[in-house]
Scaffold this motif. Structure first.
Motif, short mmCIF file in Angstrom:
data_model
loop_
_atom_site.label_atom_id
_atom_site.label_comp_id
_atom_site.label_asym_id
_atom_site.label_seq_id
_atom_site.Cartn_x
_atom_site.Cartn_y
_atom_site.Cartn_z
N GLU A 1 0.83 -1.21 0.00
CA GLU A 1 0.00 0.00 0.00
C GLU A 1 0.86 1.26 0.00
O GLU A 1 0.53 2.25 -0.66
CB GLU A 1 -0.93 -0.02 1.21
CG GLU A 1 -2.01 -1.10 1.12
CD GLU A 1 -2.83 -1.20 2.40
OE1 GLU A 1 -2.48 -0.49 3.37
OE2 GLU A 1 -3.79 -1.99 2.43
N VAL B 1 2.19 1.69 -3.57
CA VAL B 1 1.13 2.18 -4.45
C VAL B 1 0.86 3.66 -4.18
O VAL B 1 0.63 4.46 -5.10
CB VAL B 1 -0.14 1.34 -4.27
CG1 VAL B 1 -1.31 1.96 -5.03
CG2 VAL B 1 0.09 -0.09 -4.75
N HIS C 1 0.90 6.75 -6.84
CA HIS C 1 -0.21 7.68 -7.01
C HIS C 1 0.23 9.12 -6.77
O HIS C 1 -0.20 10.05 -7.48
CB HIS C 1 -1.35 7.31 -6.05
CG HIS C 1 -2.07 6.07 -6.47
ND1 HIS C 1 -2.91 5.38 -5.63
CD2 HIS C 1 -2.07 5.36 -7.63
CE1 HIS C 1 -3.40 4.33 -6.25
NE2 HIS C 1 -2.90 4.29 -7.48
N CYS D 1 2.80 0.95 -11.31
CA CYS D 1 1.62 1.16 -10.46
C CYS D 1 0.58 0.07 -10.71
O CYS D 1 0.01 -0.49 -9.76
CB CYS D 1 1.04 2.54 -10.73
SG CYS D 1 -0.38 2.94 -9.68
N LYS D 2 0.33 -0.24 -11.98
CA LYS D 2 -0.65 -1.28 -12.31
C LYS D 2 -0.20 -2.64 -11.79
O LYS D 2 -0.99 -3.41 -11.24
CB LYS D 2 -0.86 -1.35 -13.82
CG LYS D 2 -1.59 -0.13 -14.38
CD LYS D 2 -1.75 -0.25 -15.90
CE LYS D 2 -2.46 0.97 -16.47
NZ LYS D 2 -2.59 0.90 -17.95
N GLU E 1 -0.69 -2.81 -8.02
CA GLU E 1 -2.10 -2.93 -7.65
C GLU E 1 -2.61 -4.35 -7.88
O GLU E 1 -3.36 -4.90 -7.07
CB GLU E 1 -2.93 -1.93 -8.46
CG GLU E 1 -2.72 -0.48 -8.03
CD GLU E 1 -3.46 0.50 -8.93
OE1 GLU E 1 -3.90 0.06 -10.02
OE2 GLU E 1 -3.59 1.67 -8.55
N ASN F 1 -1.11 -6.60 -5.20
CA ASN F 1 -1.79 -6.34 -3.92
C ASN F 1 -3.16 -6.99 -3.89
O ASN F 1 -3.58 -7.57 -2.88
CB ASN F 1 -1.91 -4.82 -3.72
CG ASN F 1 -2.34 -4.48 -2.30
OD1 ASN F 1 -2.15 -5.27 -1.38
ND2 ASN F 1 -2.92 -3.30 -2.11
#
Length: 306
Positions: free
Chosen positions: A265, A268, A272, A295-296, A299, A302
């Protein structure tokens, strides 16, 4: 100056009557074959190859048509013995015969002669000439030998599988000895040993199922059963200890996973934050692309952890 690839001569030394395999894009050039009593002239290379029937299983027999009227069995042997050992010839009164060879591959050699024009000696008489047509023939002897061979191969395969199964089969456990006072004392001692308990209790079970218990041996069996019962508390305690270890492992796993998720988290959140215009405008196009991909990926990873 190169003259190209010379034509293949079937009678070249070492080749026999059939030439070696030829590339599919190269036309087969058949040449004249000179025998002792006759001459074989090749067919027109522009004509399509002679048609043949479907090859019967285990075929060792060929049909030969178009023989000269004056052709004898000796002439037939002279022409076709170059293909391999001839077992039998059945000649008809008409201009055809059946030839049985010793091996199946010899049939393929004989088919090579299909389409050749045969002339006996130097005669031009119509009865001394003919155009050979060689084809597969159905023969009961061939089929019988082929079926016998298939049965033999099937037997060998079954034997091979049986030997393989026997090799892979785990060894049988040693037979359990019959009850006696001496064996009873040995089993009683093993029942007290945690490392030998499983083996001893199996022996005890076998004795009881065999009907070894009688009035004379009942007390000994009762003592052994009592010894087996004494292990119940030990097994319960071991089970409880393993359950406790499992619960501790689960808790440890939860804590480790929680720490991993928190770090995901945080990563990420960094992506962001970097994607906001305040920082985004300062990155190059390639850097922005990499940050978006990272980033993708983060995610997705996660999400899979959850």
């Amino acid at each position: 100056m190169m003259t190209g690839i010379p034509p293949i001569t079937p009678m070249m030394p070492g080749l026999g009557i059939v030439p070696p395999p030829i590339p599919p894009d190269m036309p087969v050039v058949k040449e004249i074959i000179h025998c002792k009593s006759c001459t074989l002239f090749p067919p027109n290379p522009n004509l399509p190859p002679p048609a043949t029937r479907e090859r019967p299983p285990g075929c060792k027999t060929v049909f030969v048509g178009g023989l000269p009227e004056n052709g004898t069995e000796q002439i037939i042997v002279e022409v076709f013995e170059q293909c391999g050992e001839i077992i039998a010839i059945r000649k008809s009164k008409k201009n055809f015969c059946h030839i049985r060879f010793a091996e199946e591959y010899m049939v393929d050699k004989a088919l090579y002669l299909s389409g050749y024009r045969i002339r006996l000696g130097s005669s031009t008489d119509k009865k001394d000439t003919g155009r050979l047509h060689v084809d597969f023939a159905q023969a009961r002897d061939d089929l019988y030998e082929w079926e016998c061979k298939q049965r033999m191969l099937a037997r060998e395969e079954r034997h091979r599988r049986r030997m393989e199964e026997e090799r892979l089969r785990p060894p049988s456990p040693p037979p359990v000895v019959h009850y006696s006072d001496h064996e009873c004392s040995i089993v009683a001692e093993k029942l007290k040993d945690d490392s030998k308990f499983s083996e001893a209790v199996q022996t005890l079970l076998t004795w009881i199922e065999r009907g070894e218990v009688n009035r004379r041996s009942a007390n000994n069996f009762y003592s052994m059963i009592q010894s087996a019962n004494s292990h119940v508390r030990r097994l319960v305690n071991e089970k409880a200890a393993h359950e406790k270890d499992m619960e501790e492992a689960k808790e440890k796993f939860k804590q480790a996973l929680s720490g991993i998720l928190i770090q995901f988290e945080q990563i990420v959140a960094v992506y962001h934050s970097a994607s906001k215009q305040k920082a985004w405008d300062h990155f190059t196009k390639a850097q922005r692309k990499n940050i978006s991909v990272w980033c993708k990926q983060a995610e997705v990873s996660n999400f899979l952890l959850w």
